[in-house]
Structure formats: C-alpha cells, structure tokens
Enzyme design. Structure first.
Site, PDB file in Angstrom:
ATOM      1  N   LYS A  19      28.976  35.083  35.545  1.00  0.00           N
ATOM      2  CA  LYS A  19      27.569  35.300  35.933  1.00  0.00           C
ATOM      3  C   LYS A  19      27.485  36.569  36.756  1.00  0.00           C
ATOM      4  O   LYS A  19      28.474  37.022  37.356  1.00  0.00           O
ATOM      5  CB  LYS A  19      27.006  34.137  36.739  1.00  0.00           C
ATOM      6  CG  LYS A  19      27.756  33.757  38.029  1.00  0.00           C
ATOM      7  CD  LYS A  19      27.407  34.536  39.284  1.00  0.00           C
ATOM      8  CE  LYS A  19      28.146  34.043  40.515  1.00  0.00           C
ATOM      9  NZ  LYS A  19      28.108  34.913  41.689  1.00  0.00           N
ATOM     10  N   PRO A 102      38.346  38.117  36.859  1.00  0.00           N
ATOM     11  CA  PRO A 102      39.048  38.380  38.123  1.00  0.00           C
ATOM     12  C   PRO A 102      38.642  37.359  39.186  1.00  0.00           C
ATOM     13  O   PRO A 102      37.484  36.964  39.253  1.00  0.00           O
ATOM     14  CB  PRO A 102      38.565  39.785  38.505  1.00  0.00           C
ATOM     15  CG  PRO A 102      37.274  39.977  37.777  1.00  0.00           C
ATOM     16  CD  PRO A 102      37.366  39.167  36.517  1.00  0.00           C
ATOM     17  N   MET A 103      39.618  36.947  39.999  1.00  0.00           N
ATOM     18  CA  MET A 103      39.314  35.963  41.045  1.00  0.00           C
ATOM     19  C   MET A 103      38.727  36.677  42.260  1.00  0.00           C
ATOM     20  O   MET A 103      39.064  37.823  42.538  1.00  0.00           O
ATOM     21  CB  MET A 103      40.601  35.256  41.448  1.00  0.00           C
ATOM     22  CG  MET A 103      41.272  34.652  40.238  1.00  0.00           C
ATOM     23  SD  MET A 103      41.901  33.042  40.545  1.00  0.00           S
ATOM     24  CE  MET A 103      42.834  33.251  42.021  1.00  0.00           C
ATOM     25  N   GLY A 104      37.841  35.978  42.952  1.00  0.00           N
ATOM     26  CA  GLY A 104      37.201  36.580  44.124  1.00  0.00           C
ATOM     27  C   GLY A 104      36.380  37.788  43.729  1.00  0.00           C
ATOM     28  O   GLY A 104      36.202  38.725  44.495  1.00  0.00           O
ATOM     29  N   GLY A 105      35.855  37.768  42.522  1.00  0.00           N
ATOM     30  CA  GLY A 105      35.121  38.928  42.008  1.00  0.00           C
ATOM     31  C   GLY A 105      33.618  38.807  42.162  1.00  0.00           C
ATOM     32  O   GLY A 105      32.888  39.754  41.874  1.00  0.00           O
ATOM     33  N   GLY A 106      33.133  37.621  42.551  1.00  0.00           N
ATOM     34  CA  GLY A 106      31.682  37.431  42.654  1.00  0.00           C
ATOM     35  C   GLY A 106      31.034  37.203  41.302  1.00  0.00           C
ATOM     36  O   GLY A 106      29.814  37.244  41.172  1.00  0.00           O
ATOM     37  N   GLY A 108      31.915  34.405  39.539  1.00  0.00           N
ATOM     38  CA  GLY A 108      31.843  32.949  39.391  1.00  0.00           C
ATOM     39  C   GLY A 108      32.904  32.301  38.524  1.00  0.00           C
ATOM     40  O   GLY A 108      32.682  31.208  38.009  1.00  0.00           O
ATOM     41  N   SER A 111      33.853  28.688  39.531  1.00  0.00           N
ATOM     42  CA  SER A 111      32.688  27.806  39.379  1.00  0.00           C
ATOM     43  C   SER A 111      32.404  27.536  37.907  1.00  0.00           C
ATOM     44  O   SER A 111      32.050  26.424  37.514  1.00  0.00           O
ATOM     45  CB  SER A 111      31.446  28.450  40.004  1.00  0.00           C
ATOM     46  OG  SER A 111      31.725  28.895  41.304  1.00  0.00           O
ATOM     47  N   ASP A 144      27.806  27.603  43.379  1.00  0.00           N
ATOM     48  CA  ASP A 144      27.509  28.289  42.119  1.00  0.00           C
ATOM     49  C   ASP A 144      27.696  27.409  40.886  1.00  0.00           C
ATOM     50  O   ASP A 144      27.387  27.839  39.778  1.00  0.00           O
ATOM     51  CB  ASP A 144      28.431  29.514  41.953  1.00  0.00           C
ATOM     52  CG  ASP A 144      27.906  30.727  42.705  1.00  0.00           C
ATOM     53  OD1 ASP A 144      26.739  30.709  43.139  1.00  0.00           O
ATOM     54  OD2 ASP A 144      28.672  31.685  42.842  1.00  0.00           O
TER      55      ASP A 144
HETATM   56  C1  LIG Z   1      27.603  34.176  46.974  1.00  0.00           C
HETATM   57  C2  LIG Z   1      27.359  33.327  45.756  1.00  0.00           C
HETATM   58  O1  LIG Z   1      28.361  33.547  44.780  1.00  0.00           O
HETATM   59  C3  LIG Z   1      26.016  33.687  45.132  1.00  0.00           C
HETATM   60  O2  LIG Z   1      25.882  33.174  43.853  1.00  0.00           O
HETATM   61  C4  LIG Z   1      27.390  31.868  46.106  1.00  0.00           C
HETATM   62  O3  LIG Z   1      26.393  31.566  47.039  1.00  0.00           O
HETATM   63  C5  LIG Z   1      28.743  31.394  46.557  1.00  0.00           C
HETATM   64  O4  LIG Z   1      29.014  30.278  45.775  1.00  0.00           O
HETATM   65  P1  LIG Z   1      30.454  29.587  45.737  1.00  0.00           P
HETATM   66  O5  LIG Z   1      31.536  30.605  45.568  1.00  0.00           O
HETATM   67  O6  LIG Z   1      30.348  28.470  44.744  1.00  0.00           O
HETATM   68  O7  LIG Z   1      30.508  29.097  47.202  1.00  0.00           O
HETATM   69  P2  LIG Z   1      31.124  27.786  47.855  1.00  0.00           P
HETATM   70  O8  LIG Z   1      32.506  27.560  47.349  1.00  0.00           O
HETATM   71  O9  LIG Z   1      30.127  26.685  47.787  1.00  0.00           O
HETATM   72  O10 LIG Z   1      31.169  28.281  49.365  1.00  0.00           O
HETATM   73  C6  LIG Z   1      32.164  29.163  49.872  1.00  0.00           C
HETATM   74  C7  LIG Z   1      31.781  29.516  51.290  1.00  0.00           C
HETATM   75  O11 LIG Z   1      30.692  30.457  51.284  1.00  0.00           O
HETATM   76  C8  LIG Z   1      29.762  30.185  52.292  1.00  0.00           C
HETATM   77  N1  LIG Z   1      28.449  29.952  51.685  1.00  0.00           N
HETATM   78  C9  LIG Z   1      28.335  29.746  50.341  1.00  0.00           C
HETATM   79  C10 LIG Z   1      27.099  29.565  49.758  1.00  0.00           C
HETATM   80  C11 LIG Z   1      25.964  29.590  50.596  1.00  0.00           C
HETATM   81  N2  LIG Z   1      24.729  29.415  50.091  1.00  0.00           N
HETATM   82  N3  LIG Z   1      26.088  29.789  51.918  1.00  0.00           N
HETATM   83  C12 LIG Z   1      27.316  29.975  52.488  1.00  0.00           C
HETATM   84  O12 LIG Z   1      27.421  30.169  53.677  1.00  0.00           O
HETATM   85  C13 LIG Z   1      30.280  29.006  53.069  1.00  0.00           C
HETATM   86  O13 LIG Z   1      31.024  29.521  54.148  1.00  0.00           O
HETATM   87  C14 LIG Z   1      31.251  28.348  52.089  1.00  0.00           C
HETATM   88  O14 LIG Z   1      32.312  27.683  52.754  1.00  0.00           O
HETATM   89  N1  LIG Z   2      39.889  27.706  38.156  1.00  0.00           N
HETATM   90  C1  LIG Z   2      39.799  28.602  39.152  1.00  0.00           C
HETATM   91  N2  LIG Z   2      39.556  29.895  38.874  1.00  0.00           N
HETATM   92  C2  LIG Z   2      39.456  30.801  39.874  1.00  0.00           C
HETATM   93  N3  LIG Z   2      39.605  30.521  41.163  1.00  0.00           N
HETATM   94  C3  LIG Z   2      39.847  29.261  41.513  1.00  0.00           C
HETATM   95  C4  LIG Z   2      39.961  28.256  40.515  1.00  0.00           C
HETATM   96  N4  LIG Z   2      40.197  27.110  41.143  1.00  0.00           N
HETATM   97  C5  LIG Z   2      40.241  27.382  42.462  1.00  0.00           C
HETATM   98  N5  LIG Z   2      40.036  28.680  42.698  1.00  0.00           N
HETATM   99  C6  LIG Z   2      39.969  29.322  44.048  1.00  0.00           C
HETATM  100  O1  LIG Z   2      38.609  29.771  44.255  1.00  0.00           O
HETATM  101  C7  LIG Z   2      38.576  31.099  44.793  1.00  0.00           C
HETATM  102  C8  LIG Z   2      37.297  31.823  44.327  1.00  0.00           C
HETATM  103  O2  LIG Z   2      37.410  32.021  42.963  1.00  0.00           O
HETATM  104  P1  LIG Z   2      36.321  32.675  42.020  1.00  0.00           P
HETATM  105  O3  LIG Z   2      37.052  33.448  40.988  1.00  0.00           O
HETATM  106  O4  LIG Z   2      35.365  31.656  41.544  1.00  0.00           O
HETATM  107  O5  LIG Z   2      35.584  33.659  43.023  1.00  0.00           O
HETATM  108  P2  LIG Z   2      34.243  34.394  42.889  1.00  0.00           P
HETATM  109  O6  LIG Z   2      34.142  35.052  41.551  1.00  0.00           O
HETATM  110  O7  LIG Z   2      34.115  35.245  44.107  1.00  0.00           O
HETATM  111  O8  LIG Z   2      33.188  33.224  42.926  1.00  0.00           O
HETATM  112  P3  LIG Z   2      31.674  33.230  43.358  1.00  0.00           P
HETATM  113  O9  LIG Z   2      30.972  34.293  42.616  1.00  0.00           O
HETATM  114  O10 LIG Z   2      31.291  31.839  42.908  1.00  0.00           O
HETATM  115  O11 LIG Z   2      31.691  33.431  44.847  1.00  0.00           O
HETATM  116  C9  LIG Z   2      39.867  31.735  44.293  1.00  0.00           C
HETATM  117  O12 LIG Z   2      40.323  32.731  45.175  1.00  0.00           O
HETATM  118  C10 LIG Z   2      40.845  30.558  44.207  1.00  0.00           C
HETATM  119  O13 LIG Z   2      41.553  30.401  45.421  1.00  0.00           O
END
Ligand SMILES: C[C@](O)(CO)[C@H](O)COP(=O)(O)OP(=O)(O)OC[C@H]1O[C@@H](n2ccc(N)nc2=O)[C@H](O)[C@@H]1O
Ligand SMILES: Nc1ncnc2c1ncn2[C@@H]1O[C@H](COP(=O)(O)OP(=O)(O)OP(=O)(O)O)[C@@H](O)[C@H]1O
Length: 291
Positions: A19, A102-106, A108, A111, A144
């Site tokens: 996403k 990519p992980m931690g890429g924003g 999703g 999720s 997410d």
């Molecule tokens: C930044 C977004 O990616 C935008 O779509 C999301 O709001 C984050 O969604 P996500 O990665 O599924 O987040 P979660 O795993 O629920 O939360 C990770 C951490 O982000 C912070 N968090 C997340 C969502 C939110 N509305 N407020 C927060 O403060 C909280 O510290 C939480 O512990």
């Molecule tokens: N199946 C999975 N795929 C990726 N990361 C996972 C998974 N299961 C657990 N994780 C943990 O979740 C963290 C966040 O991963 P993700 O790739 O969803 O980040 P993101 O793209 O920043 O997500 P978002 O946009 O929802 O904030 C990873 O650093 C990892 O430690």
C-alpha cells in the site's frame, strides 16, 4: 509473477500487495499512546506472495523464515493462530512466503501478509466468519491490517481502522527504497512530531492533496530518506509513505516512471507499480469464489 519460493505442495497461492499512504495527517494522540490519523490508502499491483497447504494436525508452520523475525512473532503465524483461537478451528497449515516488499518501508508488507493469511485461511479452512470479524482480528495485529482485509482504497480515520472506500485515479508509481529500516514506534514517539493538524473532510481532499506529517521527523532522523527525497524531487514531486522509509512519485504511464527509474543511482533501488483501488488479493479471491 514468479512463484519460485513457493513449492508445488501449496494448494492456495495468494498475493499480499503493498500500500501507499498518499497523504498522512496526524490529528492528535490518544490516552493509550496511539495517534489519531487521517490517511488515504491505495494499493499497488506489486507485493509479497504466500502459499498455503492444509494440515489436519492443527500445526501452523511457516517454512520461509524472515531474518531477524522469530517464527512465532511473524505476523503471518500470529494471524493464523489468532484465526484458530477466534473460530475454534482445529485445522492447521503449512505456509510459504515469497518476500518481495522491503521491511520497515512504510508500504505495509507485514500487515498485508497478515491480512492475506486471514483471508487465505478463511478460504482454506472453509470458515464462516465475516469480513467485519476478520478486520477486527486484523486490527489487533496492527493498525494497517484492516484496510488490507477490506481490499478497497480508502480514506482512513481513527488509528487507521475507520475506513471509507474511495475511488481514485490509478497512476503509475515509482517507489524508491532507501536502504534503511525506519522504526514506526520511533517516529510516533518523537517529541517534534506534528500532532495537531486540523481534520479535513474527505470531500475537500483533492486527489494528490494533503501532506505527510511524519516527513520532517523522518528526514531529520534518517539522512538516507532525505537523500532519496532530494534525488526523486529532481524529476517529480516526491512523497513519503507512512513513516517511511520508501518515497514515491506518480506518473501517467509506466514509460515515464521507467525513464526516471533509470536515472536514479544504483545505491537507491526502486520498483514501478500501478496504483489499484481493488487489491490484487481481492481480485484473486473473487476469481476463486466464482469458480
Ligand atoms: C504509519 C502507518 O503505516 C500509516 O498507514 C500506520 O499507522 C502504522 O501501522 P502499523 O505498522 O500497522 O502500526 P502498528 O503495528 O499498529 O503500530 C506500531 C507502533 O506505531 C505507533 N502508532 C501506530 C499507529 C497509530 N495510529 N498511532 C501510533 O502511535 C504506536 O507506537 C505503535 O506501537
Ligand atoms: N511477515 C512479516 N513481514 C514483514 N515484517 C514482519 C512480518 N512479521 C513481523 N514483522 C515485523 O514487523 C516490522 C514492520 O514490518 P513491515 O514490513 O510491515 O513495515 P512497514 O512497511 O513499515 O509497515 P507499515 O507501513 O504498516 O508501518 C518488521 O521490521 C518485522 O520486525
């Protein structure tokens, strides 16, 4: 799409699309520390892929581990176990993951993997639970997850769970991947984060409008993201998705996106994908259900 990481034993192969947050406003902070947001989600036709095979013994086994993520912490395994608990299902599954996002890429990835697991196992285990129930289970795994369960581009409020489906244009996106993992928790805990953006009505949110309140804090903390934004901004208005690290620009066609991608340095990997209002997962499940 290649399914090389997924063996022939998989009975069901499903996509877990990425996403983008086309904008992200932070309105305030709740007592539990979570933030009230307004964001616009659109899916990409690019993502991970998951394979599932039925087990009669109730075990949940993910055969493709992710470096640094223990088996039982993986959102895929957590989603599968949650679905078992909530429905009393005694069946199990073998799962394979072809990780492309990519992980931690924003974008999703985790999720989306969780949502694909919930919907995939509902299908494989032939469960009788509603989309609302699956979205609630998803929310307990991450803010997410519900939008991936619903599968429609949406204007989201609350912590991201109050979803209003929207129909947007479906441009091509060039998504650049700074080589750094951004911690969502770290960005949401930064004292300098703007948390008082006034709410806007979806009606007044013109396409492409809005901004990302996380941008100043992410740029300050992560020079890799700042550099990527500067590079992409030379060609197209560059935006940050979620809390980053990925940055993106939109284009009317794939060729234009490709021309810019070719001019980015090798140190900044990227991919091109089209924006989608209906997620690839739901397109695929729709075909399966009609069969
Ligand atoms: C930044 C977004 O990616 C935008 O779509 C999301 O709001 C984050 O969604 P996500 O990665 O599924 O987040 P979660 O795993 O629920 O939360 C990770 C951490 O982000 C912070 N968090 C997340 C969502 C939110 N509305 N407020 C927060 O403060 C909280 O510290 C939480 O512990
Ligand atoms: N199946 C999975 N795929 C990726 N990361 C996972 C998974 N299961 C657990 N994780 C943990 O979740 C963290 C966040 O991963 P993700 O790739 O969803 O980040 P993101 O793209 O920043 O997500 P978002 O946009 O929802 O904030 C990873 O650093 C990892 O430690």
């Amino acid at each position: 799409m290649s399914t090389s990481a997924i063996p022939a034993a998989a009975e069901l192969i499903l996509p877990a699309p990425a996403k983008l947050n086309l904008m992200l406003h932070i309105l305030g902070r709740r007592a539990d520390g979570y933030h009230e947001l307004q964001t616009l989600f659109q899916f990409l036709d690019f993502g991970d892929e998951l394979g599932f095979a039925l087990r009669q013994d109730g075990q949940i086994q993910l055969h493709t581990p992710i470096d640094g993520v223990p088996h039982d912490s993986n959102l895929i395994v957590r989603a599968a176990r949650l679905l078992q608990q909530q429905t009393g299902c005694t069946l199990g599954t073998d799962i394979w993951l072809d990780k492309r996002l990519p992980m931690g890429g924003g974008i999703g990835g985790g999720s989306s993997d969780a949502a694909t697991t919930l919907l995939g196992l509902k299908h494989l285990w032939q469960l009788d639970c509603s989309e609302d129930q699956l979205a609630d289970m998803g929310l307990s795994l991450g803010a997410d997850v519900p939008v991936f369960v619903r599968g429609h581009a949406a204007f989201a409020e609350g912590v991201g769970e109050k979803l209003q489906p929207v129909t947007l244009s479906e441009p091509w996106f060039l998504v650049a991947i700074p080589q750094v993992l951004v911690s969502t928790v770290e960005i949401f805990s930064d004292p300098e984060l703007t948390r008082d953006t006034p709410p806007i009505k979806v009606r007044s949110l013109l396409e492409g409008g809005g901004h990302n309140d996380c941008l100043p804090v992410v740029q300050k903390r992560y020079p890799e993201v700042r550099n990527a934004l500067n590079l992409l901004n030379k060609f197209v208005p560059a935006k940050l998705t979620g809390t980053g690290a990925c940055v993106f620009g939109s284009f009317p066609n794939e060729d234009d996106a490709d021309k810019v991608a070719r001019q980015l340095p090798g140190t900044l990997p990227s991919f091109i994908a089209q924006g989608r209002n209906i997620s690839m997962l739901h397109r695929r499940l729709g075909i399966l259900v009609k069969k």
